[in-house]
Design an enzyme around this catalytic site. Sequence first.
Site, PDB file in Angstrom:
ATOM      1  N   HIS A  62     -18.075   5.165   3.467  1.00 21.56           N
ATOM      2  CA  HIS A  62     -18.775   4.100   2.743  1.00 21.56           C
ATOM      3  C   HIS A  62     -19.374   4.624   1.441  1.00 21.56           C
ATOM      4  O   HIS A  62     -19.386   3.942   0.424  1.00 21.56           O
ATOM      5  CB  HIS A  62     -19.870   3.507   3.633  1.00 21.56           C
ATOM      6  CG  HIS A  62     -19.298   2.725   4.776  1.00 21.56           C
ATOM      7  ND1 HIS A  62     -19.921   2.610   5.994  1.00 21.56           N
ATOM      8  CD2 HIS A  62     -18.159   2.033   4.893  1.00 21.56           C
ATOM      9  CE1 HIS A  62     -19.177   1.866   6.789  1.00 21.56           C
ATOM     10  NE2 HIS A  62     -18.104   1.508   6.148  1.00 21.56           N
TER      11      HIS A  62
ATOM     12  N   ARG B 103      -5.355  -5.615   0.239  1.00 21.55           N
ATOM     13  CA  ARG B 103      -5.421  -5.094   1.609  1.00 21.55           C
ATOM     14  C   ARG B 103      -6.498  -5.872   2.372  1.00 21.55           C
ATOM     15  O   ARG B 103      -7.640  -5.419   2.468  1.00 21.55           O
ATOM     16  CB  ARG B 103      -5.764  -3.607   1.597  1.00 21.55           C
ATOM     17  CG  ARG B 103      -4.679  -2.708   1.029  1.00 21.55           C
ATOM     18  CD  ARG B 103      -5.128  -1.245   1.113  1.00 21.55           C
ATOM     19  NE  ARG B 103      -4.060  -0.303   0.927  1.00 21.55           N
ATOM     20  CZ  ARG B 103      -3.865   0.417  -0.189  1.00 21.55           C
ATOM     21  NH1 ARG B 103      -4.682   0.275  -1.214  1.00 21.55           N
ATOM     22  NH2 ARG B 103      -2.874   1.282  -0.267  1.00 21.55           N
TER      23      ARG B 103
ATOM     24  N   ARG C  76      -1.625  -9.296   1.467  1.00 27.97           N
ATOM     25  CA  ARG C  76      -0.943  -8.669   2.600  1.00 27.97           C
ATOM     26  C   ARG C  76      -1.709  -9.065   3.853  1.00 27.97           C
ATOM     27  O   ARG C  76      -2.940  -8.961   3.880  1.00 27.97           O
ATOM     28  CB  ARG C  76      -0.933  -7.147   2.463  1.00 27.97           C
ATOM     29  CG  ARG C  76      -0.255  -6.518   3.682  1.00 27.97           C
ATOM     30  CD  ARG C  76      -0.134  -5.032   3.554  1.00 27.97           C
ATOM     31  NE  ARG C  76      -1.406  -4.374   3.765  1.00 27.97           N
ATOM     32  CZ  ARG C  76      -1.596  -3.072   3.600  1.00 27.97           C
ATOM     33  NH1 ARG C  76      -0.591  -2.318   3.206  1.00 27.97           N
ATOM     34  NH2 ARG C  76      -2.768  -2.527   3.812  1.00 27.97           N
TER      35      ARG C  76
ATOM     36  N   GLU D 255       8.067   0.023   4.247  1.00 29.60           N
ATOM     37  CA  GLU D 255       7.241   1.230   4.426  1.00 29.60           C
ATOM     38  C   GLU D 255       7.582   1.989   5.688  1.00 29.60           C
ATOM     39  O   GLU D 255       6.907   2.951   6.041  1.00 29.60           O
ATOM     40  CB  GLU D 255       5.748   0.885   4.362  1.00 29.60           C
ATOM     41  CG  GLU D 255       5.297  -0.220   5.279  1.00 29.60           C
ATOM     42  CD  GLU D 255       3.815  -0.551   5.137  1.00 29.60           C
ATOM     43  OE1 GLU D 255       3.071   0.206   4.504  1.00 29.60           O
ATOM     44  OE2 GLU D 255       3.413  -1.590   5.690  1.00 29.60           O
TER      45      GLU D 255
ATOM     46  N   ASN E 208       3.088   5.301   0.878  1.00 29.02           N
ATOM     47  CA  ASN E 208       2.178   6.095   1.704  1.00 29.02           C
ATOM     48  C   ASN E 208       2.708   6.177   3.131  1.00 29.02           C
ATOM     49  O   ASN E 208       2.813   7.254   3.723  1.00 29.02           O
ATOM     50  CB  ASN E 208       0.775   5.483   1.726  1.00 29.02           C
ATOM     51  CG  ASN E 208       0.227   5.265   0.333  1.00 29.02           C
ATOM     52  OD1 ASN E 208       0.698   5.879  -0.607  1.00 29.02           O
ATOM     53  ND2 ASN E 208      -0.748   4.392   0.193  1.00 29.02           N
ATOM     54  N   ASP E 209       3.040   5.018   3.698  1.00 27.81           N
ATOM     55  CA  ASP E 209       3.564   5.033   5.059  1.00 27.81           C
ATOM     56  C   ASP E 209       5.005   5.518   5.103  1.00 27.81           C
ATOM     57  O   ASP E 209       5.386   6.243   6.018  1.00 27.81           O
ATOM     58  CB  ASP E 209       3.449   3.634   5.689  1.00 27.81           C
ATOM     59  CG  ASP E 209       2.049   3.414   6.247  1.00 27.81           C
ATOM     60  OD1 ASP E 209       1.605   4.258   7.047  1.00 27.81           O
ATOM     61  OD2 ASP E 209       1.398   2.438   5.861  1.00 27.81           O
TER      62      ASP E 209
ATOM     63  N   ARG F 192      -0.565  10.349   9.412  1.00 28.40           N
ATOM     64  CA  ARG F 192      -1.392  10.012   8.256  1.00 28.40           C
ATOM     65  C   ARG F 192      -2.877  10.169   8.549  1.00 28.40           C
ATOM     66  O   ARG F 192      -3.695  10.296   7.652  1.00 28.40           O
ATOM     67  CB  ARG F 192      -1.077   8.568   7.864  1.00 28.40           C
ATOM     68  CG  ARG F 192      -1.707   8.142   6.582  1.00 28.40           C
ATOM     69  CD  ARG F 192      -0.999   6.902   6.093  1.00 28.40           C
ATOM     70  NE  ARG F 192      -1.795   6.210   5.117  1.00 28.40           N
ATOM     71  CZ  ARG F 192      -1.493   5.039   4.625  1.00 28.40           C
ATOM     72  NH1 ARG F 192      -0.410   4.429   5.018  1.00 28.40           N
ATOM     73  NH2 ARG F 192      -2.249   4.462   3.742  1.00 28.40           N
TER      74      ARG F 192
ATOM     75  N   CYS G 104       3.990  -0.184  -4.393  1.00 27.81           N
ATOM     76  CA  CYS G 104       2.530  -0.270  -4.378  1.00 27.81           C
ATOM     77  C   CYS G 104       1.872   0.906  -3.643  1.00 27.81           C
ATOM     78  O   CYS G 104       0.677   0.912  -3.419  1.00 27.81           O
ATOM     79  CB  CYS G 104       2.056  -1.605  -3.809  1.00 27.81           C
ATOM     80  SG  CYS G 104       2.616  -1.913  -2.149  1.00 27.81           S
TER      81      CYS G 104
HETATM   82  C1  PEP Z   1       1.572   2.149   1.762  1.00 31.48           C
HETATM   83  O1  PEP Z   1       1.782   2.404   2.950  1.00 31.48           O
HETATM   84  O2  PEP Z   1       2.081   2.787   0.820  1.00 31.48           O
HETATM   85  C2  PEP Z   1       0.681   1.031   1.389  1.00 31.48           C
HETATM   86  C3  PEP Z   1       0.578   0.639   0.135  1.00 31.48           C
HETATM   87  O3  PEP Z   1      -0.061   0.462   2.353  1.00 31.48           O
HETATM   88  P1  PEP Z   1      -1.392   1.152   2.942  1.00 31.48           P
HETATM   89  O4  PEP Z   1      -1.708   2.339   2.080  1.00 31.48           O
HETATM   90  O5  PEP Z   1      -2.447   0.127   2.914  1.00 31.48           O
HETATM   91  O6  PEP Z   1      -0.939   1.497   4.325  1.00 31.48           O
HETATM   92 MG    MG Z   2       1.145   1.003   4.456  1.00 34.33          MG
END
Ligand code: PEP
Ligand code: MG
Length: 574
Positions: free
Chosen positions: A193, A297, A333, A428, A451-452, A462, A499
Amino acid sequence: MTRPARTKGIAASIGVGVGPARLAVRGRCGLTHRRIPNDEVAEEVSRFERAVAASRDEIELAKQELTQQHGSAYAPILDVYLLMHTDALLIDAIVDAIRNDKINAQWALGRVVERLKVPLLNSASSYFRERARDIDHVKEHLLRHLSGESRSEPPTSGPTILIAQDLTPADAVHMLAPPTVGLVTEMGGANSHTAILARTFGVPAVVGTGPLPVTVEQDEIIVVDGFSGEVTIGAPPEEQRAAEKRRDRFILFLQSERTTNAVTRDGVSISVAANIELPSEVEAAIANGAEGIGLYRTEFMCLDRSEPPSEEEQLELYRTVVTAVAPKTVVFRTFDWRGDKRLRADRPRKATSSPWGSTLRERERSWLKTQIRAVLRASTEGSVALMFPMVATLDELEDARSLVDACRGELEDDSARLASLPIGMMVEVPSAALLAEQFAAHADFFAVGTNDLVQYTLGLDRRDYRAASAANPLDPAVLRLLNQTIVAAGNAEIPCSMCGDMAADPIGLGLALGLGYRKVSVPVSVVPLVRAVIRNVDLTTATEAAAEALACTSSKEVRDLALGRFGKELGALW
Ligand code: PEP
Ligand code: MG
């Protein structure tokens, strides 16, 4: 003691902070252990209750300050602390311990807090480990009031760099206002936070440094690098001047980049949208020149709640965002509750992989429908698209689309029922990229979540910070999936954006452009940087580099190749 001393932590809020250290003193009011006679028990309980009331008032005040300065979207951060002040597991248990064990309030507080923290600290999820810190923060407030000690006050003249072992969010609200120009905390993660608040206040921050290598003296010069996570203690004058130059250059750069276009050297326009977690980020996204919100998000609005807000509450939030961003598009999303982002009510459950699809449980399905109805209703106010996270099979995508149809049928208002709402999916997980051609026939657009995708392709967890930092979107396996996705989208003539964080990294972005990505969505704070990178990239070079990268055999090889190709073009932006 040796100066300068250097250490590294997690870069939590970008920018450079330079100034004299101000130490946020913590823990002076340590735990005292005292047995109390029978006839003092009642007074000890009332003393504790007075401390609870005073602590609650203090946090309530911080919540008002936060709302006045940054709107109501961040209030839930402090609501959770207020709730803890009435939590039977915490407050009643402390009163019971004072009464039954005849011990003083501080001792009872320490004992109950430690007991509550054990299961959270043992959790694999950093989300739950962060919640253990929330309990510690409440303990700190209560201890302070039990010992009658006042909190650290913000400096009256600045600028100063705040150095803290840890900072409770209520204290952060109080201490991060001007003249604080930088923050260093030994504890905490990028999504704590306090880190979120540092980003909200625009204060460059490095968190989670661990114990600092030297004892910092009040007023010695500190440099906080919110890009690299480096902290310099006792910076010599020439280093201080260099850091000040970098700080000023970045501030000027942010101002100048707000109005320039994201057009490559060879004249191709690239759309740069922003990723947001909370509605309060919209203002900064627009100020930074984002072309809409490419990823909202929404699960972050459920931060520390046991269930999502009602349809009407969501509608109100969504309408604010949609009207503020109109005529540009907001891509909502649907809730992505996995790992770190689970609801409080889900605590006893083990983390599952997909938040959705064939495994979707009834309760989650009904929450999802509530959300979709709210999005449909908000879509009449501007330009809106909806996408689903973690889609792994065609059945899941079909299920998603039929849920939207079902929600339309439930709406009374004709304009919401018939609203145009493109339905897209995040790409993803590797299965989605591998079958991109088939998915493209059923999706209105793709948004690639690197990212995923990186984690699932390379088999990394992760939630494990070390594994996460080893994650590399430049791995040729990932690049091939990214290539397959953009080619499939192009053939099907559907939009495809990136993204994930790869698009926020100059090399990653250069390669993404080379692969053919023409739309990206990045964290609000890096929108200006990304636009600047785009203006320095030549697409012919980028396309050649991407083609060569696809034939590489390691991420290192890709990186060296890209550095060679883009290094000169990106020059000072590096
Ligand atoms: C991702 O997975 O790249 C993504 C944009 O979603 P998040 O980071 O919210 O999982
Ligand atoms: Mg993701």
